[in-house]
Design a protein around this motif. Structure first.
Motif, short mmCIF file in Angstrom:
data_model
loop_
_atom_site.label_atom_id
_atom_site.label_comp_id
_atom_site.label_asym_id
_atom_site.label_seq_id
_atom_site.Cartn_x
_atom_site.Cartn_y
_atom_site.Cartn_z
N GLN A 1 -54.55 108.07 100.45
CA GLN A 1 -54.77 106.70 100.00
C GLN A 1 -56.04 106.62 99.15
O GLN A 1 -56.05 105.97 98.09
CB GLN A 1 -54.92 105.76 101.20
N LEU B 1 -50.44 99.41 98.65
CA LEU B 1 -50.67 100.77 99.14
C LEU B 1 -51.15 100.75 100.58
O LEU B 1 -50.60 101.43 101.45
CB LEU B 1 -51.69 101.47 98.25
N LEU B 2 -52.21 99.97 100.84
CA LEU B 2 -52.79 99.96 102.18
C LEU B 2 -51.89 99.23 103.18
O LEU B 2 -51.97 99.48 104.38
CB LEU B 2 -54.17 99.30 102.14
#
Length: 317
Positions: free
Chosen positions: A6, A224-225
């Motif tokens: 990430q 994304l997170l």
């Protein structure tokens, strides 16, 4: 996806955001705010200094690329970087050079990158109005002012649509939000008799405090997170929690921007930059609260969206 992966993806996103070297101070501060916000929301202390690492060149492209062993992650990194570079319009020479270097670092061939390059570039080049839409808007502007209720309905529909785009798993889907916002401002300006071009609309949005590059960067980071990216299957129920913040952000920013444009053009474009910024912020909080009420409509809209139809939808909006 591991925390190191990430971090590598967000590092590449930040490197792409600064690739043109021409970011205004306000945009730099907004990108820093986003990096800090993403770090806080994720609970990952390692992300807290990401912005400084990139700005001070403590991390480079080769290091970030090496931290992505999976082919799908490398593809995602390139897709995201293309979208970041295209977010504020066509790519500069330095952005093109950056993407070429990134492609090499990620060991991707042209066949793997051609589709996203075509889709992102097409979205970046979409005009604020087609010939037919411009003619219709000009005709409307010569008649009585568009009813306020009609404008309010258009603003709400755009906000719902942009919130729904956050639920799509494609990394570039959120890029459609910016041209949709620009088209909304264009139509509102036209309804009050103003002829607007892309440059003016970009200046208006920037004055409100909505950076185009930083906005896409925030949308990507939250996807994304939140674990939404790449989840083509599995239904909305399992992804909605992770995407909720992104939905609220895109719904609210579009809703607030639309109502700011109404006030600005109805008032004869008399607001200063400071007043535009403060007014937008005052509209943003209530708009975020309003998003909860329209969440069922946002979810329903997301279920009807086909990624392959996004460009056509943006062109027709």
């Amino acid at each position: 996806m591991q925390a190191t992966e990430q971090r590598a993806l967000l590092t590449i996103a930040l490197l792409a955001a600064f690739a043109d070297g021409n970011k205004a101070d306000a945009e730099r501060e907004e990108i820093k705010r986003i990096a800090d916000s993403l770090a806080g929301d994720s609970g990952a202390p390692a992300l807290a200094h990401l912005y400084q690492d990139v700005l001070l060149k403590r991390v480079n492209l080769a290091q970030a690329a090496a931290a992505l062993p999976d082919g799908g992650q490398r593809q995602l990194a390139y897709e995201m970087a293309v979208c970041v570079c295209d977010a504020d319009g066509t790519q500069s020479a330095s952005e093109q050079a950056f993407l070429a270097q990134l492609k090499e670092a990620l060991k991707l061939g042209n066949a793997q990158t051609a589709e996203v390059e075509r889709e992102a570039d097409a979205l970046a080049a979409v005009p604020v109005a087609s010939g037919a839409a411009a003619t219709a808007a000009a005709a409307a502007a010569t008649q009585a002012k568009v009813p306020e209720a009609e404008l309010d309905g258009s603003i709400l529909n755009h906000a719902i649509l942009n919130g729904a785009l956050e639920l799509l798993p494609q990394s570039w889907a959120s890029m459609a939000i910016i041209p949709l916002q620009m088209k909304l401002v264009y139509r509102i300006g036209k309804s009050y008799g103003y002829e607007l071009d892309k440059g003016h609309i970009k200046e208006f949005i920037a004055a409100a405090g909505v950076g185009m590059t930083s906005q896409y960067l925030e949308q990507f980071g939250r996807k994304l997170l939140g674990g939404l990216l790449g989840k083509v299957g599995g239904g909305l129920g399992r992804t909605l929690g992770g995407a909720a913040t992104g939905i609220a952000f895109s719904f609210a920013s579009t809703y607030a921007l639309g109502h700011l444009a109404k006030r600005y053009y109805a008032g004869g474009r008399q607001m200063s930059t400071a007043v535009l910024h403060d007014t937008f912020q005052s509209l943003l909080g209530p708009a975020k609260d309003l998003q909860t009420r329209y969440l069922p409509q946002i979810e329903q809209k997301a279920r009807t969206l086909d990624a392959g139809q996004i460009l056509s939808m943006v062109k027709a909006a």
